[in-house]
Design a protein around this motif. Structure first.
Motif, PDB file in Angstrom:
ATOM      1  N   CYS A 104       0.838  -1.194   0.000  1.00 39.33           N
ATOM      2  CA  CYS A 104       0.000   0.000   0.000  1.00 39.33           C
ATOM      3  C   CYS A 104       0.880   1.253   0.000  1.00 39.33           C
ATOM      4  O   CYS A 104       1.712   1.440   0.895  1.00 39.33           O
ATOM      5  N   TYR A 105       0.665   2.112  -0.988  1.00 46.14           N
ATOM      6  CA  TYR A 105       1.442   3.352  -1.105  1.00 46.14           C
ATOM      7  C   TYR A 105       0.593   4.592  -0.812  1.00 46.14           C
ATOM      8  O   TYR A 105       0.965   5.697  -1.203  1.00 46.14           O
ATOM      9  N   THR A 135       2.354  -4.035   8.034  1.00 49.05           N
ATOM     10  CA  THR A 135       3.742  -4.339   8.353  1.00 49.05           C
ATOM     11  C   THR A 135       4.611  -4.460   7.101  1.00 49.05           C
ATOM     12  O   THR A 135       4.113  -4.626   5.978  1.00 49.05           O
ATOM     13  N   LYS A 136       5.900  -4.400   7.340  1.00 52.03           N
ATOM     14  CA  LYS A 136       6.877  -4.461   6.254  1.00 52.03           C
ATOM     15  C   LYS A 136       6.891  -5.825   5.602  1.00 52.03           C
ATOM     16  O   LYS A 136       7.094  -5.946   4.384  1.00 52.03           O
ATOM     17  N   GLU A 137       6.706  -6.876   6.394  1.00 54.51           N
ATOM     18  CA  GLU A 137       6.728  -8.241   5.878  1.00 54.51           C
ATOM     19  C   GLU A 137       5.377  -8.900   6.106  1.00 54.51           C
ATOM     20  O   GLU A 137       4.598  -8.469   6.965  1.00 54.51           O
ATOM     21  N   ARG A 138       5.096  -9.931   5.360  1.00 55.92           N
ATOM     22  CA  ARG A 138       3.812 -10.629   5.477  1.00 55.92           C
ATOM     23  C   ARG A 138       4.060 -12.142   5.475  1.00 55.92           C
ATOM     24  O   ARG A 138       5.133 -12.619   5.083  1.00 55.92           O
ATOM     25  N   LEU A 139       3.059 -12.874   5.922  1.00 58.89           N
ATOM     26  CA  LEU A 139       3.118 -14.335   5.933  1.00 58.89           C
ATOM     27  C   LEU A 139       4.336 -14.858   6.700  1.00 58.89           C
ATOM     28  O   LEU A 139       5.056 -15.752   6.237  1.00 58.89           O
ATOM     29  N   HIS A 140       4.543 -14.279   7.890  1.00 59.70           N
ATOM     30  CA  HIS A 140       5.596 -14.780   8.769  1.00 59.70           C
ATOM     31  C   HIS A 140       4.938 -15.243  10.063  1.00 59.70           C
ATOM     32  O   HIS A 140       4.732 -14.440  10.986  1.00 59.70           O
ATOM     33  N   HIS A 150       8.643  -9.025  17.057  1.00 60.85           N
ATOM     34  CA  HIS A 150       9.611  -8.058  16.536  1.00 60.85           C
ATOM     35  C   HIS A 150       9.240  -7.624  15.110  1.00 60.85           C
ATOM     36  O   HIS A 150      10.113  -7.504  14.236  1.00 60.85           O
ATOM     37  N   PHE A 151       7.977  -7.405  14.886  1.00 62.24           N
ATOM     38  CA  PHE A 151       7.505  -6.962  13.569  1.00 62.24           C
ATOM     39  C   PHE A 151       7.877  -5.494  13.355  1.00 62.24           C
ATOM     40  O   PHE A 151       8.210  -4.759  14.296  1.00 62.24           O
ATOM     41  N   VAL A 152       7.791  -5.067  12.104  1.00 58.67           N
ATOM     42  CA  VAL A 152       8.052  -3.668  11.740  1.00 58.67           C
ATOM     43  C   VAL A 152       6.768  -3.093  11.154  1.00 58.67           C
ATOM     44  O   VAL A 152       6.329  -3.508  10.078  1.00 58.67           O
ATOM     45  N   GLY A 153       6.165  -2.145  11.870  1.00 52.77           N
ATOM     46  CA  GLY A 153       4.934  -1.536  11.386  1.00 52.77           C
ATOM     47  C   GLY A 153       3.920  -1.334  12.496  1.00 52.77           C
ATOM     48  O   GLY A 153       4.275  -1.075  13.652  1.00 52.77           O
ATOM     49  N   LEU A 154       2.652  -1.474  12.139  1.00 53.40           N
ATOM     50  CA  LEU A 154       1.526  -1.222  13.043  1.00 53.40           C
ATOM     51  C   LEU A 154       0.742  -2.505  13.276  1.00 53.40           C
ATOM     52  O   LEU A 154       0.532  -3.292  12.352  1.00 53.40           O
ATOM     53  N   ALA A 155       0.297  -2.690  14.520  1.00 48.97           N
ATOM     54  CA  ALA A 155      -0.563  -3.822  14.860  1.00 48.97           C
ATOM     55  C   ALA A 155      -1.714  -3.339  15.728  1.00 48.97           C
ATOM     56  O   ALA A 155      -1.520  -2.519  16.632  1.00 48.97           O
ATOM     57  N   LEU A 245       4.252   6.344  10.004  1.00 55.27           N
ATOM     58  CA  LEU A 245       4.187   5.068   9.308  1.00 55.27           C
ATOM     59  C   LEU A 245       4.605   5.282   7.855  1.00 55.27           C
ATOM     60  O   LEU A 245       4.184   6.252   7.216  1.00 55.27           O
ATOM     61  N   PRO A 246       5.387   4.378   7.311  1.00 50.02           N
ATOM     62  CA  PRO A 246       5.809   4.507   5.917  1.00 50.02           C
ATOM     63  C   PRO A 246       4.748   3.982   4.959  1.00 50.02           C
ATOM     64  O   PRO A 246       3.747   3.395   5.367  1.00 50.02           O
ATOM     65  N   THR A 247       4.987   4.194   3.697  1.00 50.44           N
ATOM     66  CA  THR A 247       4.188   3.552   2.660  1.00 50.44           C
ATOM     67  C   THR A 247       4.918   2.301   2.181  1.00 50.44           C
ATOM     68  O   THR A 247       6.094   2.091   2.478  1.00 50.44           O
ATOM     69  N   GLY A 248       4.199   1.466   1.427  1.00 55.32           N
ATOM     70  CA  GLY A 248       4.821   0.273   0.866  1.00 55.32           C
ATOM     71  C   GLY A 248       4.729  -0.953   1.745  1.00 55.32           C
ATOM     72  O   GLY A 248       5.345  -1.974   1.438  1.00 55.32           O
ATOM     73  N   TYR A 249       3.949  -0.886   2.847  1.00 51.78           N
ATOM     74  CA  TYR A 249       3.779  -2.033   3.719  1.00 51.78           C
ATOM     75  C   TYR A 249       2.526  -2.820   3.322  1.00 51.78           C
ATOM     76  O   TYR A 249       1.782  -2.421   2.437  1.00 51.78           O
ATOM     77  N   TYR A 250       2.295  -3.933   4.007  1.00 49.59           N
ATOM     78  CA  TYR A 250       1.209  -4.842   3.664  1.00 49.59           C
ATOM     79  C   TYR A 250       0.156  -4.898   4.782  1.00 49.59           C
ATOM     80  O   TYR A 250       0.501  -4.905   5.964  1.00 49.59           O
TER      81      TYR A 250
END
Length: 354
Positions: A104-105, A135-140, A150-155, A245-250
């Motif tokens: 998402c941008y 988050t920056k990564e998905r399906l982990h 230790h995720f990167v982003g919002l929960a 929060l950045p753009t480009g996360y999932y």
């Protein structure tokens, strides 16, 4: 949608209430509405032109699967039907998730989630809950409601089971938010108290009506609203500024059960783009390079031994600033009224000398 009615509309439809109020109370109510209307009126009305289908999960879930053209992918115990996406069944030791495959941008967005948590467990005999992720990564897969620690982003956590038996100042289910740059662990034993931005207790289980959650991010402000009481109205749960929060996360959602269980169903996830103007400096910034952070938080080290789990530092937050602004405005109004009365009295006295 009806549940996105603003406080101003409520006041307009309740004339008898305002007629009975003293003038000073009307002024206070008007100022209160001006303060909160930005939150309520900004909740999008669901117009189709704002809906971003590439980031939305909608019945009958045609874009879900493992093919290269799929916009949503799932893992674990997740079951996709024509009516719901079940992240976990009402069985022990299950984990499941579903993730948007398209980054998402959007700089300003709002996600509406329709969900259902239900099961055969009686009071306090159910768990564990589900989460909404950006988050920056998905399906982990991992230990945090079915996703990695230790995720990167919002929960956004919808926690249905109390782990911290000493934290009796809140009831469960409990909704909370967390922003992490990857250095912060989620403490299950303390129900995430040391890293939460805020939260609210909300009864969401075994409802016979629709239940919704809205996550809004715009101009560095994170707002979370819920509509779970079948009143067709949003209730504020979390509202905090200083969030980056950045753009480009999932976007995604995950759930987990342990010794206790529940059905965790996602009915829909609808993403809306918010039309917000930014300064030239903001537009020229590379939003993909922003590190997730919250300016009102102390260093994580400062909270390790904090028994209260209070993760906010001393600077004034929105709810502290508002009473100060209110007092200042009332002072200006009183000063103007007194000045006008004194001026009129002087004018009348001067007339008597002619």
């Amino acid at each position: 949608m009806a549940r996105e009615r603003s406080p101003a509309l409520w006041l307009h439809t309740q004339p008898s209430v305002t007629r009975k109020m003293p003038v000073c109370h009307r002024i206070l109510l008007l100022l209160w509405l001006l303060h909160f209307s930005s939150v309520y009126s900004d909740i999008t009305d669901g117009n189709a032109e704002h809906l971003k289908r590439e980031h939305s999960l909608i019945k009958p879930y045609q874009g879900v699967g493992t093919s290269p053209s799929s916009q949503w992918d799932f893992w674990g115990s997740t079951l996709v039907t024509s009516q719901y996406v079940r992240l976990t069944p009402d069985e022990r030791s299950k984990q499941g998730s579903i993730w948007n495959t398209v980054p998402c941008y959007l700089k300003d967005w709002e996600m509406h989630v329709q969900f259902k948590v239900h099961g055969s467990g009686k009071k306090n005999l159910h768990g564990d809950g589900f989460a909404i992720w950006y988050t920056k990564e998905r399906l982990h897969p991992g230990p945090v409601f079915g996703n990695q620690d230790h995720f990167v982003g919002l929960a956004i956590f919808v926690d249905t089971f109390r782990n911290d038996l000493q934290g009796m100042d809140r009831s469960f289910p409990y909704i909370s938010a967390m922003v992490s740059n990857g250095s912060l662990p989620y403490d299950h034993g303390k129900d995430g108290r040391s890293t939460e931005l805020g939260g609210c207790s909300v009864e969401v289980r075994n409802k016979d009506h629709d239940t919704y959650l809205a996550v809004r991010y715009s101009k560095g402000r994170l707002t979370i609203m819920v509509d779970v009481d079948d009143r067709n109205d949003w209730r504020e749960c979390i509202d905090i500024g200083g969030v980056r929060l950045p753009t480009g996360y999932y976007f995604g959602s995950s759930a987990a059960t342990g010794d206790l269980s529940d059905n965790h169903d996602i009915i829909s996830m609808k993403m809306y783009q918010l039309m917000v103007e930014h300064t030239p400096e903001e537009d020229n910034q590379d939003w993909t390079k922003i590190e997730p952070s919250v300016s009102l938080l102390k260093s994580p080290k400062d909270n390790i031994d904090d028994p209260t789990g209070n993760f906010r530092s001393s600077p004034l937050t929105g709810w502290k600033v508002f009473p100060l602004l209110l007092c200042a405005l009332l002072g200006i109004v009183v000063y103007a009224v007194v000045g006008a009365v004194v001026f009129q009295k002087r004018q009348e006295r001067n007339k008597r000398f002619y």
